[in-house]
Motif scaffolding. Structure first.
Motif, PDB file in Angstrom:
ATOM      1  N   ASN A 393       0.920  -1.188   0.053  1.00 52.83           N
ATOM      2  CA  ASN A 393       0.118  -0.168  -0.280  1.00 52.83           C
ATOM      3  C   ASN A 393       0.850   1.225  -0.027  1.00 52.83           C
ATOM      4  OD1 ASN A 393      -1.656  -2.132   2.373  1.00 52.83           O
ATOM      5  ND2 ASN A 393      -2.533  -1.568   0.035  1.00 52.83           N
ATOM      6  N   VAL A 394       1.107   1.890  -1.294  1.00 53.99           N
ATOM      7  CA  VAL A 394       1.983   2.873  -1.277  1.00 53.99           C
ATOM      8  C   VAL A 394       1.672   4.044  -2.022  1.00 53.99           C
ATOM      9  CG1 VAL A 394       4.067   1.177  -1.457  1.00 53.99           C
ATOM     10  CG2 VAL A 394       2.810   1.787  -3.544  1.00 53.99           C
ATOM     11  N   VAL A 395       0.503   4.029  -2.529  1.00 51.59           N
ATOM     12  CA  VAL A 395      -0.141   5.182  -3.210  1.00 51.59           C
ATOM     13  C   VAL A 395      -1.133   6.059  -2.516  1.00 51.59           C
ATOM     14  CG1 VAL A 395      -1.541   5.761  -5.580  1.00 51.59           C
ATOM     15  CG2 VAL A 395       0.140   3.893  -5.537  1.00 51.59           C
ATOM     16  N   GLU A 396      -0.912   7.471  -2.415  1.00 50.46           N
ATOM     17  CA  GLU A 396      -1.846   8.185  -1.720  1.00 50.46           C
ATOM     18  C   GLU A 396      -2.453   9.610  -2.532  1.00 50.46           C
ATOM     19  OE1 GLU A 396       0.777  10.697   1.483  1.00 50.46           O
ATOM     20  OE2 GLU A 396       1.374   8.698   1.701  1.00 50.46           O
ATOM     21  N   GLY A 397      -1.902   9.503  -3.657  1.00 48.40           N
ATOM     22  CA  GLY A 397      -2.169  10.487  -4.445  1.00 48.40           C
ATOM     23  C   GLY A 397      -1.832  10.457  -5.880  1.00 48.40           C
ATOM     24  N   GLY A 398      -2.334  11.082  -6.734  1.00 45.48           N
ATOM     25  CA  GLY A 398      -2.318  11.129  -8.267  1.00 45.48           C
ATOM     26  C   GLY A 398      -3.260  10.541  -8.898  1.00 45.48           C
ATOM     27  N   ALA A 415      -9.835   5.974  -3.962  1.00 41.93           N
ATOM     28  CA  ALA A 415      -9.563   6.139  -5.473  1.00 41.93           C
ATOM     29  C   ALA A 415     -11.016   6.358  -6.215  1.00 41.93           C
ATOM     30  CB  ALA A 415      -9.001   4.935  -6.578  1.00 41.93           C
ATOM     31  N   ILE A 416     -11.468   7.467  -6.696  1.00 40.63           N
ATOM     32  CA  ILE A 416     -12.662   7.716  -7.197  1.00 40.63           C
ATOM     33  C   ILE A 416     -12.620   8.290  -8.651  1.00 40.63           C
ATOM     34  CG2 ILE A 416     -13.594   8.311  -4.979  1.00 40.63           C
ATOM     35  CD1 ILE A 416     -13.169  11.245  -5.615  1.00 40.63           C
ATOM     36  N   PRO A 417     -13.590   8.041  -9.488  1.00 41.18           N
ATOM     37  CA  PRO A 417     -13.823   8.404 -10.697  1.00 41.18           C
ATOM     38  C   PRO A 417     -13.763   9.981 -10.706  1.00 41.18           C
ATOM     39  CG  PRO A 417     -15.425   6.889 -10.503  1.00 41.18           C
ATOM     40  CD  PRO A 417     -15.026   7.192  -9.027  1.00 41.18           C
ATOM     41  N   VAL A 422     -12.826  18.642 -12.164  1.00 43.16           N
ATOM     42  CA  VAL A 422     -12.153  18.263 -10.854  1.00 43.16           C
ATOM     43  C   VAL A 422     -10.533  18.868 -10.744  1.00 43.16           C
ATOM     44  CG1 VAL A 422     -11.249  16.200  -9.669  1.00 43.16           C
ATOM     45  CG2 VAL A 422     -13.442  16.067 -10.730  1.00 43.16           C
ATOM     46  N   THR A 423     -10.466  19.483  -9.786  1.00 41.69           N
ATOM     47  CA  THR A 423      -8.873  20.117  -9.600  1.00 41.69           C
ATOM     48  C   THR A 423      -8.098  18.792 -10.172  1.00 41.69           C
ATOM     49  OG1 THR A 423      -9.781  21.740  -7.976  1.00 41.69           O
ATOM     50  CG2 THR A 423      -7.292  21.162  -8.135  1.00 41.69           C
ATOM     51  N   GLY A 424      -7.000  19.278 -10.892  1.00 40.07           N
ATOM     52  CA  GLY A 424      -5.806  18.462 -11.241  1.00 40.07           C
ATOM     53  C   GLY A 424      -6.107  17.430 -12.357  1.00 40.07           C
ATOM     54  N   TYR A 425      -7.337  17.380 -12.713  1.00 41.48           N
ATOM     55  CA  TYR A 425      -7.856  16.046 -13.590  1.00 41.48           C
ATOM     56  C   TYR A 425      -7.213  16.704 -15.145  1.00 41.48           C
ATOM     57  CZ  TYR A 425     -10.491  13.718 -17.320  1.00 41.48           C
ATOM     58  OH  TYR A 425     -10.773  12.993 -18.267  1.00 41.48           O
ATOM     59  N   ARG A 426      -6.684  15.706 -15.681  1.00 39.45           N
ATOM     60  CA  ARG A 426      -6.016  15.635 -16.985  1.00 39.45           C
ATOM     61  C   ARG A 426      -6.838  14.414 -17.802  1.00 39.45           C
ATOM     62  NH1 ARG A 426       0.298  16.332 -18.015  1.00 39.45           N
ATOM     63  NH2 ARG A 426      -0.251  18.054 -16.880  1.00 39.45           N
ATOM     64  N   GLU A 427      -7.275  14.910 -19.044  1.00 38.08           N
ATOM     65  CA  GLU A 427      -7.915  13.961 -19.893  1.00 38.08           C
ATOM     66  C   GLU A 427      -7.027  12.466 -20.036  1.00 38.08           C
ATOM     67  OE1 GLU A 427      -9.989  13.317 -24.388  1.00 38.08           O
ATOM     68  OE2 GLU A 427      -8.802  15.338 -24.002  1.00 38.08           O
ATOM     69  N   GLY A 428      -7.680  11.316 -19.916  1.00 40.79           N
ATOM     70  CA  GLY A 428      -6.962  10.076 -20.107  1.00 40.79           C
ATOM     71  C   GLY A 428      -6.582   9.382 -18.855  1.00 40.79           C
ATOM     72  N   PHE A 429      -6.850  10.260 -17.777  1.00 42.75           N
ATOM     73  CA  PHE A 429      -6.496   9.757 -16.347  1.00 42.75           C
ATOM     74  C   PHE A 429      -7.766   9.813 -15.494  1.00 42.75           C
ATOM     75  CE2 PHE A 429      -2.803  11.201 -18.168  1.00 42.75           C
ATOM     76  CZ  PHE A 429      -1.734  10.214 -18.163  1.00 42.75           C
ATOM     77  N   TYR A 431      -9.269   8.123 -13.091  1.00 40.45           N
ATOM     78  CA  TYR A 431      -9.043   7.611 -11.457  1.00 40.45           C
ATOM     79  C   TYR A 431      -8.260   8.586 -10.788  1.00 40.45           C
ATOM     80  CZ  TYR A 431     -11.610   3.746 -13.473  1.00 40.45           C
ATOM     81  OH  TYR A 431     -12.642   3.039 -14.380  1.00 40.45           O
ATOM     82  N   GLY A 432      -8.749   9.353  -9.708  1.00 41.59           N
ATOM     83  CA  GLY A 432      -8.102  10.175  -8.779  1.00 41.59           C
ATOM     84  C   GLY A 432      -7.986   9.431  -7.467  1.00 41.59           C
TER      85      GLY A 432
END
Length: 683
Positions: A393-398, A415-417, A422-429, A431-432
């Motif tokens: 369990n190593v992921v806490e952002g991105g 992790a949510i759709p 959404v702040t920081g969203y970039r097309e093609g990614f 799941y935040g």
């Protein structure tokens, strides 16, 4: 023989740095072709400044004197070494290379090359043999501006001795080779940074690249472009088209080796066994703050088309783009036994292992102590952590491409759709990942669903439901699903139906403060389309009319109404019928056709109104005067104003009406006008 490496013909045109903007007047000295030691007695306050006056083949390879401070301007020309030693050795001294003619299209500043089978650029030496090889080569090109070339055993520039520093501002280091595999630097076709003394406390050796290019160099071992045993910084410029056994672009090794990339580009390099772009080994460190690592290739079936860190101390990614690289076990980034990995930014996407789905990952982390692995940001493609000792369990952002990122979340992270807005969203990614807020408390939202009706647009907060309790600088991220469709999808629903909606409260720092679920039903709406169909009917005569469009998922029911409308039935969107003998001209006869519920609309009915007409008015067509002819893509009817029906060869009507020019796709058609039937071919 065609080589495995990527064929690249690159025309080098880059911005000349301010350092290169000089006219070789005050203090500049022509570089003697005799070479040997230069710069003796120069200092930071009074550096020695040399420039080329033409293409120069050295009689002895250059050595920068101990303690000297030297600037060398290539002036658009080619500096060629003897081949047995580095073209230039920087030993406990400082050298800056620039080129005031970088990008020049003057013939004397254009240096042709071909790429040989090992991947090295070979520059024009004026010989017939070179011309023969040039004509036969798969890859040829031109570098516009100055070039350092001809180091064929120990590379182009060799940096050693306490405090030695080499800075590349502009110009090219190209067409050099390292053949060393032991007892000294193990590579560095273009540039090698070495520490022959390895004494603790010494000033480090440094290479800084602010511009220019390191291109078309090779190494039989590591670092086709650059080998670094100590400090390497890339702020600009380009490392491209190099090839080596490992680390086609850059190879770093040892506890004093640290490579910081703030900008520039590493592209089109090839690693034969490992790492097309960068290979980090044996306690080395790599930090990526910006720049491009793109389109590099690991030719073998080992790790890392882009970056491979093996038994290294640290990998830190704060920015930059890693994309288009080809390799296995992490085509973009691959690690094995790395003490510390930190990813807080950057984009890692569209890297691939062709034909190998199992190993086709953008990032692959292997054999890593989970307590020293942290992913807090960035944009990442296909991701896998394998054999983590103690903690996966190593992921806490991105932001991520795949929902499987949930397998690697830290405690409390979600992790949510996500999507537009959404702040920081970039097309093609889509799941935040959000970290649990530091206070560990939830903020419950007060949400009251309304009774929305389908209107073709997604439901909206404040209109179709109310939400209270969102603090300033926070936002609610919505996702929805039905009882039969999972997982949650980003946003709010538009279609009629019953939905489970999840609202996640987040701040602009990537933390979440609670999730509030609620249910809502979108009722079906009233169909806004046409609900009336009209036509003609005659006693004893069969006819048909086109029916209006109906909603998605709806269907026509059984027509009912006036009993003088005989044999009423529906096929392919048309109502077919026959008039009884009681039909009177001018009278209107009606039917109702029920339409069943569609996906988003309630049931309704189509009213059909048929006006009685004389049989002769429908059938009386003078076949002798009727003309039917075609032009490309069109069918034309002349000599009558009567309605026409056009059928395909399957007997299905494709047109009904009174248009005299009908656009059709190519094919054979049957045309009926009244009782006259003709065949027509549309080209």
């Amino acid at each position: 023989m065609k080589s495995l490496y990527t064929a690249i013909a690159f025309l080098a045109i880059m911005t000349t740095s301010q350092l290169s903007a000089h006219d070789h007047s005050d203090g500049w000295i022509p570089l003697p072709a005799s070479g040997d030691t230069i710069g003796t007695g120069s200092t930071d306050e009074q550096p020695a400044m040399y420039y080329l006056t033409g293409d120069t083949r050295l009689e002895a390879d250059l050595v920068i004197a101990d303690g000297a401070v030297v600037t060398l301007c290539l002036n658009g020309y080619q500096l060629t070494g003897l081949g047995d030693n580095p073209v230039i050795s920087v030993d406990a001294s400082k050298l800056t290379v620039c080129d005031c003619q970088e990008g020049s299209e003057a013939p004397e500043h254009q240096h042709r090359y071909y790429r040989n089978e090992e991947g090295r650029f070979v520059f024009d030496d004026g010989s017939d043999e070179w011309n023969t090889q040039y004509e036969a080569a798969d890859t040829i090109g031109v570098i516009d501006g100055g070039v350092i070339t001809g180091g064929l055993t120990l590379g182009g520039v060799f940096v050693d001795g306490e405090g030695a520093c080499f800075t590349l501002e502009s110009g090219a280091i190209a067409g050099n080779r390292s053949t060393r595999t032991n007892l000294g630097p193990i590579g560095g076709g273009g540039i090698a940074i070495w520490d022959s003394s390895d004494e603790p406390g010494e000033m480090e050796r440094r290479v800084v690249i602010n511009g220019g290019q390191v291109a078309g160099n090779t190494s039989v071992s590591g670092g086709g472009g650059i080998f670094a045993y100590e400090a390497l910084t890339l702020n600009g410029g380009k490392i491209w088209g190099n090839r080596a056994d490992k680390g086609g672009g850059v190879y770093i090794s040892g506890s004093r080796a640290h490579f910081v990339m703030n900008g520039g580009e590493i592209s089109g390099n090839n690693g034969i066994k490992d790492a097309g772009a960068i290979y980090g080994y044996l306690y080395s460190q790599f930090t990526l703050n910006g720049g491009l690592i793109i389109d590099n290739v690991c030719e073998g079936s080992n790790s890392g088309g882009g970056i491979y860190m093996n038994q290294a101390r640290s990998l830190v990614i704060n920015g930059g783009l890693i994309s288009g690289n080809i390799g296995y076990f992490g085509a973009g980034v691959s690690t094995n036994w790395v003490d510390t990995i930190s990813i807080t930014g950057g984009v890692i996407i569209n890297n691939s292992a062709p034909g190998d789905e199992f190993r086709d990952k953008d990032i692959f982390i292997n054999r890593q102590d989970g307590t020293q692995l942290s992913i807090k940001g960035g944009y990442m493609g296909r991701f896998e952590v394998n054999q983590v000792w103690g903690n996966y369990n190593v992921v806490e952002g991105g932001f991520f491409v795949e929902p499987t990122i949930t397998d690697y979340l830290t405690e409390g992270a979600i992790a949510i759709p996500v999507g537009e807005g959404v702040t920081g969203y970039r097309e093609g990614f889509p799941y935040g990942v959000y970290k649990r807020n530091t206070s560990g408390t939830d903020i419950a939202l007060d949400i009251t669903p309304g009774n929305p009706v389908y209107d073709q647009a997604p439901i909206e907060a404040g209109i179709d439901f109310t939400v209270e309790g969102i603090p300033d600088s926070f936002s609610a991220v919505y996702a929805y699903r039905t009882d039969t469709i999972e997982p949650f999808a980003y946003g709010l629903p538009a279609d009629a139906g019953s939905y489970h909606i999840l609202s996640t409260l987040v701040d602009n720092q990537g933390q979440w403060y609670g999730q509030t679920p609620f249910d809502i039903t979108i009722d079906k709406g009233e169909w806004p389309g046409e609900k009336l169909a009209t036509g003609m009917i005659a006693a004893g005569h069969g006819d048909s009319i086109a029916l209006p469009e109906i909603p998605e998922g709806a269907y026509f029911g059984t027509p009912s109404g006036d009993t003088r409308i005989l044999d009423a039935h529906i096929a392919d969107g048309y109502l077919y019928y026959t008039g009884s003998d009681d039909i009177e001209p001018g009278e209107v006869y009606t039917l109702l056709i029920p339409v069943g519920e569609g996906v988003n609309y309630r049931i309704f009915a189509i009213l059909v109104q048929l006006t009685g007409n004389e049989v002769s008015g429908i059938q009386s067509v003078d076949g002798d005067n009727l003309r039917i002819f075609t032009t490309p893509g069109q069918l034309h009817i002349a000599g009558t104003s009567a309605p026409a029906t056009v059928y395909n060869l399957q007997g299905r009507p494709v047109y009904r009406g009174t248009d005299r020019t009908i656009t059709l796709s190519g094919g054979v058609y049957i045309v009926q006008v009244g009782d006259t039937v003709r065949k027509a071919v549309v080209r």
